[in-house]
Design an enzyme around this catalytic site. Sequence first.
Site, PDB file in Angstrom:
ATOM      1  N   HIS A 178       0.843  -1.203   0.000  1.00 42.51           N
ATOM      2  CA  HIS A 178       0.000   0.000   0.000  1.00 42.51           C
ATOM      3  C   HIS A 178       0.876   1.250   0.000  1.00 42.51           C
ATOM      4  O   HIS A 178       0.617   2.204  -0.741  1.00 42.51           O
ATOM      5  CB  HIS A 178      -0.918   0.019   1.233  1.00 42.51           C
ATOM      6  CG  HIS A 178      -2.228  -0.650   1.029  1.00 42.51           C
ATOM      7  ND1 HIS A 178      -2.363  -2.024   1.005  1.00 42.51           N
ATOM      8  CD2 HIS A 178      -3.478  -0.143   0.838  1.00 42.51           C
ATOM      9  CE1 HIS A 178      -3.641  -2.328   0.830  1.00 42.51           C
ATOM     10  NE2 HIS A 178      -4.336  -1.200   0.721  1.00 42.51           N
ATOM     11  N   HIS A 225       0.689  -2.792   9.350  1.00 41.77           N
ATOM     12  CA  HIS A 225       2.123  -2.671   9.069  1.00 41.77           C
ATOM     13  C   HIS A 225       2.837  -1.953  10.195  1.00 41.77           C
ATOM     14  O   HIS A 225       2.260  -1.077  10.864  1.00 41.77           O
ATOM     15  CB  HIS A 225       2.360  -1.906   7.759  1.00 41.77           C
ATOM     16  CG  HIS A 225       2.043  -2.687   6.533  1.00 41.77           C
ATOM     17  ND1 HIS A 225       2.830  -3.716   6.066  1.00 41.77           N
ATOM     18  CD2 HIS A 225       0.993  -2.598   5.671  1.00 41.77           C
ATOM     19  CE1 HIS A 225       2.297  -4.218   4.968  1.00 41.77           C
ATOM     20  NE2 HIS A 225       1.179  -3.562   4.714  1.00 41.77           N
TER      21      HIS A 225
END
Length: 411
Positions: A178, A225
């Site tokens: 992303h 993350h």
Amino acid sequence: MSLGQRLARLAAHLQDPRKVAAFQRLCGVEGPSGWASAEQRGSVANGGPAGGQAHPAGNGAVSGAAGTPRRWTRRPRRNSLTEEEDGSQEFATRSRFLYYLFSLGTELGNELFYILFFPFCIWNVDAWLGRRLIIIWVWVMYLGQCTKDVIRWPRPASPPVVKLEVFYNSEYSMPSTHAMSGTAIPLALLLLSYGRWQYPFVFGLILAFCWCSLVCCSRIYMGMHSVLDVIAGFLYAILILLVFHPIVDLIDNFNLTYKYAPLIIISLHLALGIFSFTLDTWSTSRGDTAQILGCGAGVACGSHVNYILGLQLDPPPHSLPLSLSSLTVTVFGKAILRLLIGVIVLLLTKVAMKKATIPLACKIFRIPHEDVRRARQCMEVELPYRYITYGMVGFSLMFIVPCLFHFIGLS
């Protein structure tokens, strides 16, 4: 202490899941009661719950003392391939604004955004620009997904991290794809459009900065993350841009003009997909990789057919730089109508190809298809389904839908 030891300590510091949990708390995100005490526990494999035990449903309502801000309880965001994921729990947030803001940021790296952004760019803005953005996006995402399966670092441990979504919980964490797409697309958009289109450079730079920052911060907010994953994804995307930006014109020219380009494109993308499927066991990243490669191959083949037939030609060099036409009701209405009709065609193409390819692949390779979710975890089903389906979506994006616009007078 040597430089290598200092870098290793810095990496360990940035990978610490407690940093993610601290950012979430700063943004008002809270897990079930007693969640904070879990910070002292050991790391958990790929973001799963400590000790392998899922937290019971219904324990997400966090009781607060009198006078504290009102909490808003939610369940993690899911998709069809994460129905049985472990480690999901209700969470509470004090700020709906931040939740929706970062949900928007994370959607800038999901399929819904891609199926709106790329078609809008190609049909309403500049096909030349759209083709090059897709070329860079395909390579950024492919290299990012393959790197994940090579490094195999787990997601941040949960607890202490609260998972606000479980779309990609079965994937590895390093680097954040992303963050890679959220860096590569706006920067490539700025590099490719500035000078070709007339607009203030500062405007493009601010847009790229805000876009990139929103996507990167959203992945930490969502608990998917670590800080290190996001920084690595950001830097990795810049490195890939440095390599591919100087040659993107050559790649696009090859796709358009070389006689045997479709055969080479299809074969190369398929080979890359087969290679990626051998890197690790099943996860959603394998299907996403085949999907990205199929889309890239379909767009390139559709562009080649357009060029051969003399359709959708790029503006001649003497007409550059292009200026943004004044926005009238007619121009805006046609743009929205093109996007609406075109996306409907793309979605219908996706549904039709999915209905055809999954049973066909199961029949050819003799795989039971009663449980579609389990069947899709086999490479013999997932690779052809994703590659063919999204290859046709990409081909429709570049050739079939523009032909439809010409036929109904929306060109």
